[in-house]
Design an enzyme around this catalytic site. Structure first.
Site, mmCIF file in Angstrom:
data_model
loop_
_atom_site.group_PDB
_atom_site.id
_atom_site.type_symbol
_atom_site.label_atom_id
_atom_site.label_comp_id
_atom_site.label_asym_id
_atom_site.label_seq_id
_atom_site.Cartn_x
_atom_site.Cartn_y
_atom_site.Cartn_z
ATOM 1 N N HIS A 1 -72.021 -14.095 -26.868
ATOM 2 C CA HIS A 1 -72.298 -12.923 -27.718
ATOM 3 C C HIS A 1 -73.759 -12.910 -28.169
ATOM 4 O O HIS A 1 -74.061 -12.634 -29.330
ATOM 5 C CB HIS A 1 -71.373 -12.917 -28.943
ATOM 6 C CG HIS A 1 -69.950 -12.573 -28.624
ATOM 7 N ND1 HIS A 1 -69.534 -11.293 -28.355
ATOM 8 C CD2 HIS A 1 -68.843 -13.359 -28.504
ATOM 9 C CE1 HIS A 1 -68.220 -11.303 -28.099
ATOM 10 N NE2 HIS A 1 -67.792 -12.533 -28.173
ATOM 11 N N ARG B 1 -71.802 -4.265 -33.991
ATOM 12 C CA ARG B 1 -71.369 -3.172 -33.093
ATOM 13 C C ARG B 1 -71.753 -1.842 -33.718
ATOM 14 O O ARG B 1 -72.210 -0.933 -33.052
ATOM 15 C CB ARG B 1 -69.867 -3.253 -32.845
ATOM 16 C CG ARG B 1 -69.456 -4.175 -31.704
ATOM 17 C CD ARG B 1 -70.036 -5.578 -31.795
ATOM 18 N NE ARG B 1 -69.595 -6.482 -30.779
ATOM 19 C CZ ARG B 1 -68.535 -7.307 -30.885
ATOM 20 N NH1 ARG B 1 -67.816 -7.343 -31.998
ATOM 21 N NH2 ARG B 1 -68.218 -8.107 -29.892
ATOM 22 N N ASP C 1 -74.585 -10.064 -32.484
ATOM 23 C CA ASP C 1 -73.687 -9.943 -31.325
ATOM 24 C C ASP C 1 -74.461 -9.324 -30.164
ATOM 25 O O ASP C 1 -75.662 -9.038 -30.293
ATOM 26 C CB ASP C 1 -72.424 -9.129 -31.675
ATOM 27 C CG ASP C 1 -71.198 -9.710 -30.977
ATOM 28 O OD1 ASP C 1 -71.222 -9.784 -29.736
ATOM 29 O OD2 ASP C 1 -70.258 -10.110 -31.665
ATOM 30 N N ASP D 1 -66.730 -18.011 -30.126
ATOM 31 C CA ASP D 1 -65.666 -17.332 -29.391
ATOM 32 C C ASP D 1 -66.182 -16.763 -28.075
ATOM 33 O O ASP D 1 -67.374 -16.520 -27.920
ATOM 34 C CB ASP D 1 -65.082 -16.182 -30.238
ATOM 35 C CG ASP D 1 -66.143 -15.144 -30.591
ATOM 36 O OD1 ASP D 1 -67.293 -15.537 -30.866
ATOM 37 O OD2 ASP D 1 -65.837 -13.941 -30.574
ATOM 38 N N GLU D 2 -65.268 -16.546 -27.158
ATOM 39 C CA GLU D 2 -65.516 -15.761 -25.947
ATOM 40 C C GLU D 2 -66.863 -16.071 -25.292
ATOM 41 O O GLU D 2 -67.689 -15.189 -25.106
ATOM 42 C CB GLU D 2 -65.435 -14.262 -26.298
ATOM 43 C CG GLU D 2 -64.088 -13.870 -26.865
ATOM 44 C CD GLU D 2 -64.029 -12.427 -27.375
ATOM 45 O OE1 GLU D 2 -62.960 -11.822 -27.270
ATOM 46 O OE2 GLU D 2 -65.041 -11.915 -27.893
ATOM 47 N N TRP E 1 -57.913 -17.038 -34.646
ATOM 48 C CA TRP E 1 -57.825 -15.587 -34.437
ATOM 49 C C TRP E 1 -56.923 -15.212 -33.279
ATOM 50 O O TRP E 1 -56.384 -14.120 -33.235
ATOM 51 C CB TRP E 1 -59.219 -14.982 -34.251
ATOM 52 C CG TRP E 1 -59.906 -15.275 -32.933
ATOM 53 C CD1 TRP E 1 -60.595 -16.400 -32.602
ATOM 54 C CD2 TRP E 1 -59.971 -14.416 -31.782
ATOM 55 N NE1 TRP E 1 -61.087 -16.313 -31.321
ATOM 56 C CE2 TRP E 1 -60.726 -15.093 -30.793
ATOM 57 C CE3 TRP E 1 -59.477 -13.143 -31.499
ATOM 58 C CZ2 TRP E 1 -60.979 -14.535 -29.534
ATOM 59 C CZ3 TRP E 1 -59.735 -12.584 -30.251
ATOM 60 C CH2 TRP E 1 -60.481 -13.286 -29.281
ATOM 61 N N TRP F 1 -63.645 -5.488 -36.931
ATOM 62 C CA TRP F 1 -64.614 -5.308 -35.836
ATOM 63 C C TRP F 1 -64.880 -3.816 -35.699
ATOM 64 O O TRP F 1 -63.972 -3.004 -35.899
ATOM 65 C CB TRP F 1 -64.050 -5.882 -34.533
ATOM 66 C CG TRP F 1 -63.701 -7.332 -34.654
ATOM 67 C CD1 TRP F 1 -62.463 -7.869 -34.834
ATOM 68 C CD2 TRP F 1 -64.616 -8.436 -34.639
ATOM 69 N NE1 TRP F 1 -62.548 -9.233 -34.926
ATOM 70 C CE2 TRP F 1 -63.846 -9.614 -34.818
ATOM 71 C CE3 TRP F 1 -66.000 -8.557 -34.500
ATOM 72 C CZ2 TRP F 1 -64.417 -10.887 -34.848
ATOM 73 C CZ3 TRP F 1 -66.574 -9.817 -34.531
ATOM 74 C CH2 TRP F 1 -65.791 -10.958 -34.697
ATOM 75 N N THR F 2 -66.108 -3.467 -35.312
ATOM 76 C CA THR F 2 -66.477 -2.055 -35.471
ATOM 77 C C THR F 2 -66.914 -1.354 -34.179
ATOM 78 O O THR F 2 -67.694 -0.408 -34.217
ATOM 79 C CB THR F 2 -67.597 -1.930 -36.529
ATOM 80 O OG1 THR F 2 -68.725 -2.716 -36.100
ATOM 81 C CG2 THR F 2 -67.136 -2.397 -37.889
ATOM 82 N N GLU F 3 -66.402 -1.827 -33.032
ATOM 83 C CA GLU F 3 -66.764 -1.137 -31.783
ATOM 84 C C GLU F 3 -66.561 0.371 -31.890
ATOM 85 O O GLU F 3 -67.398 1.152 -31.454
ATOM 86 C CB GLU F 3 -65.910 -1.660 -30.620
ATOM 87 C CG GLU F 3 -66.354 -3.002 -30.054
ATOM 88 C CD GLU F 3 -65.653 -4.172 -30.713
ATOM 89 O OE1 GLU F 3 -65.147 -4.008 -31.846
ATOM 90 O OE2 GLU F 3 -65.618 -5.265 -30.105
ATOM 91 N N ASP G 1 -58.956 -3.707 -37.098
ATOM 92 C CA ASP G 1 -59.545 -2.694 -36.207
ATOM 93 C C ASP G 1 -58.444 -2.111 -35.304
ATOM 94 O O ASP G 1 -58.705 -1.176 -34.544
ATOM 95 C CB ASP G 1 -60.695 -3.273 -35.368
ATOM 96 C CG ASP G 1 -60.300 -4.480 -34.537
ATOM 97 O OD1 ASP G 1 -59.307 -5.161 -34.873
ATOM 98 O OD2 ASP G 1 -60.982 -4.761 -33.531
#
Ligand code: ACM
Ligand code: ZN
Length: 552
Positions: free
Chosen positions: A281, A182, A211, A344-345, A417, A492-494, A444
């Protein structure tokens, strides 16, 4: 009256005794706090003190001790000469030791160490390099903070308190994660991240390298992954989902740089675990190689956060072969026994209508059942296939807890998680677990309810005190606790675009987690920890040049 005075005197005496007991047991300000600490009277003075080590120690352990001697010389302004003389263990046995003496004690467990400081000598024992590295971190934390600096501080009293320490970690896996997709962080910042992990005796760096917003690892066979997949056309502004700052953003690590990071981490006692997040992702891949998607695109490296419906078309054999090629290079590059394959996701909407994916579902005979939908089983097919492929390279997989949807192959490790309950489910099914529940480990999140006075964050509220309160074994039957490899915090670095902000989110929460990772429950003490943070740890961070959040 007299009687009252007498009582008051007794109370005061008792109070000061308790206070004395408190200071006596907390007279060292080491974090994570060692399992057994016996403070004794007196101090050991360092003045051009020799640093000797057992020739039986392995070369890397001796190197680490030699480096400690160099640092001691630099900050004390007096030469603390390093040597590795034969017969050092005889000196120890005879009780005539002087100065620092590091020696091998094979009776100690992996990672265990002892430190015995008397007025005459500092005896340090371990059976492995990890144990020696931990002992050095403990010694450094018992010294004035200037030990972490690069300047001579000859006017400071360079002493160690006389103490007997016996120490080993509660959990073998003590991780911190970093999302470099991110936002991209330089090699220098990644090294700085590793440096501070090592101070707090962490030993696993989970590196999130791919990602939707950028592919960050050079793969020789697929150059477009970094030529195209590592760059996005812009980034959404704050939480305005339809905005785009229009500034091209990106970067990646070459394989040489990755080797450099792995080697750097290794000398600190840290294993780097790479994550290639699949089969969702994956817009970094699809932008570069649209043929691996269900819809054919066109695709772009994402400029917004969230979960994209565009995922890999896993019905195509060529997609599987692509993933295997990538993982082959990853497995070759990283010595870690674990490779994280994400999981994930991963939305299944496109798989539901993709003819190729549906044909694969029919071919594999996948059906909706009590374990999950046919599409969830399709993801499970990908997980199992990657697991089997990596096994041929001698590697084991870690997956986010979604990989538990559908039936999972033996030997996978689950990273829980979405809450502890997913970890408990995995343990029930016999899998090993790394506990990273977002409620305690997602650093985060905001660090206070007062969001107006905090930098923009993804949400939540996770002050260090809450991180500190986490017990990864809560609710786990004693006979199953060995399945918990350990806890990890995830960053996480959004919303984190600078080094200063990254460090602000990491610190002090990662330090709080280090006691969750290291200390037996009866050794945790939030008051002792807070005192240490404010009186010592923050000064260490200052000298080492980190940004961090101070309690306001
Ligand atoms: C995750 O936070 N999506 C693993
Ligand atoms: Zn498909």
């Amino acid at each position: 009256m007299k009687h009252t005075h007498f009582l008051a005197a007794i109370t005061a005496a008792l109070l000061s005794l308790t206070m004395y007991a408190k200071t006596a047991t907390t007279a060292i300000s080491v974090v994570p706090y060692p399992q057994s600490v016996e403070i004794q009277k007196g101090t050991f003075k360092i003045k051009g003190t020799p640093v000797n080590c057992d020739p039986a120690m392995d070369e890397l352990s001796r190197d680490a001790v030699a480096k400690f001697a160099v640092q001691l010389s630099k900050v004390t302004g007096r030469t603390c000469s390093f040597a590795s003389p034969v017969g050092i263990t005889k000196t120890i046995a005879s009780g005539s030791s002087k100065g620092f003496l590091f020696y091998v004690d094979p009776s100690l467990a992996e990672e265990e160490y002892t430190v015995n400081v008397t007025k005459k000598a500092v005896l340090v024992a371990a059976s492995s390099r990890a144990g020696f590295l931990h002992s050095i971190q403990t010694l450094k934390q018992m010294l004035p903070e200037a030990i972490y600096g690069s300047k001579a501080a000859a006017d400071i009293k360079w002493t160690l308190p006389c103490v007997a320490i016996k120490d080993k970690p509660r959990f073998a896996y003590r991780g911190t994660h970093l999302d470099c997709s991110r936002h991209f962080f330089s090699i220098e910042e990644v090294k700085k991240y590793l440096d501070i992990m090592a101070v707090y005796k962490q030993n696993r760096f989970h590196w999130h390298l791919t990602d939707d917003q950028g592919w960050r690892i050079e793969i020789k066979k697929y150059p477009a992954l970094t030529q195209v997949g590592a760059y996005r056309d812009g980034t959404m502004i704050a939480k305005d989902w339809d905005s785009n700052d229009g500034i091209r953003y990106g970067g990646y690590y070459t394989q040489d740089q990755i080797r450099e990071i792995i080697a750097y981490a290794y000398q600190l006692g840290i294993t780097v675990i790479p994550e290639i997040d699949l089969p969702g992702h994956m817009l970094g891949v699809l932008a570069a190689y649209p043929q691996y998607g269900c819809t054919g695109g066109p695709y772009k490296v994402w400029s917004r956060w969230g979960i994209s419906d565009d995922v890999l078309c896993v019905g195509k054999e060529e997609t599987m072969l692509f993933l295997e090629d990538v993982l082959a290079e990853v497995a070759e590059l990283f010595p870690s026994e674990y490779i994280h394959i994400g999981g994930d996701e991963c939305p299944k909407v496109q798989w539901k209508t993709c003819e190729t994916c549906q044909a694969k579902i029919r071919e594999l005979g996948l059906k909706d059942d009590e374990h999950g939908t046919a599409e969830q089983h399709l993801q499970n097919y990908v997980t199992q296939r990657m697991q089997a492929f990596l096994a041929t390279k001698g590697k084991k997989i870690i997956g986010w807890d979604e990989v538990l949807e559908g039936k999972l192959g033996d030997g996978a490790t689950i990273m829980a998680w979405r809450g502890v309950k997913h970890g408990l489910k995995a343990i029930d099914l016999g899998f090993d677990v790394i506990m990273t529940p977002n409620t305690y480990c997602y650093i985060d999140y905001y660090q206070s309810k007062d969001r107006d006075n905090e930098p923009l964050a993804i949400g939540g509220n996770l002050p260090w005190q809450k991180v500190y309160s986490f017990d990864p074994c809560e609710g786990v039957p004693a006979d199953k606790q060995s399945h918990i490899l350990g806890p990890q915090c995830n960053l996480w670095t959004e919303y984190i675009g600078t080094d200063e902000h990254l460090e602000y989110m990491l610190l002090p929460r990662m330090i709080a987690l280090s006691e969750v990772q290291w200390c037996d429950l009866d050794k945790k003490d939030i008051d002792r920890f807070e005192t240490s943070l404010k009186s010592h740890q923050y000064k260490i961070l200052d000298i080492m040049g980190y940004n961090y959040r101070k309690d306001k």
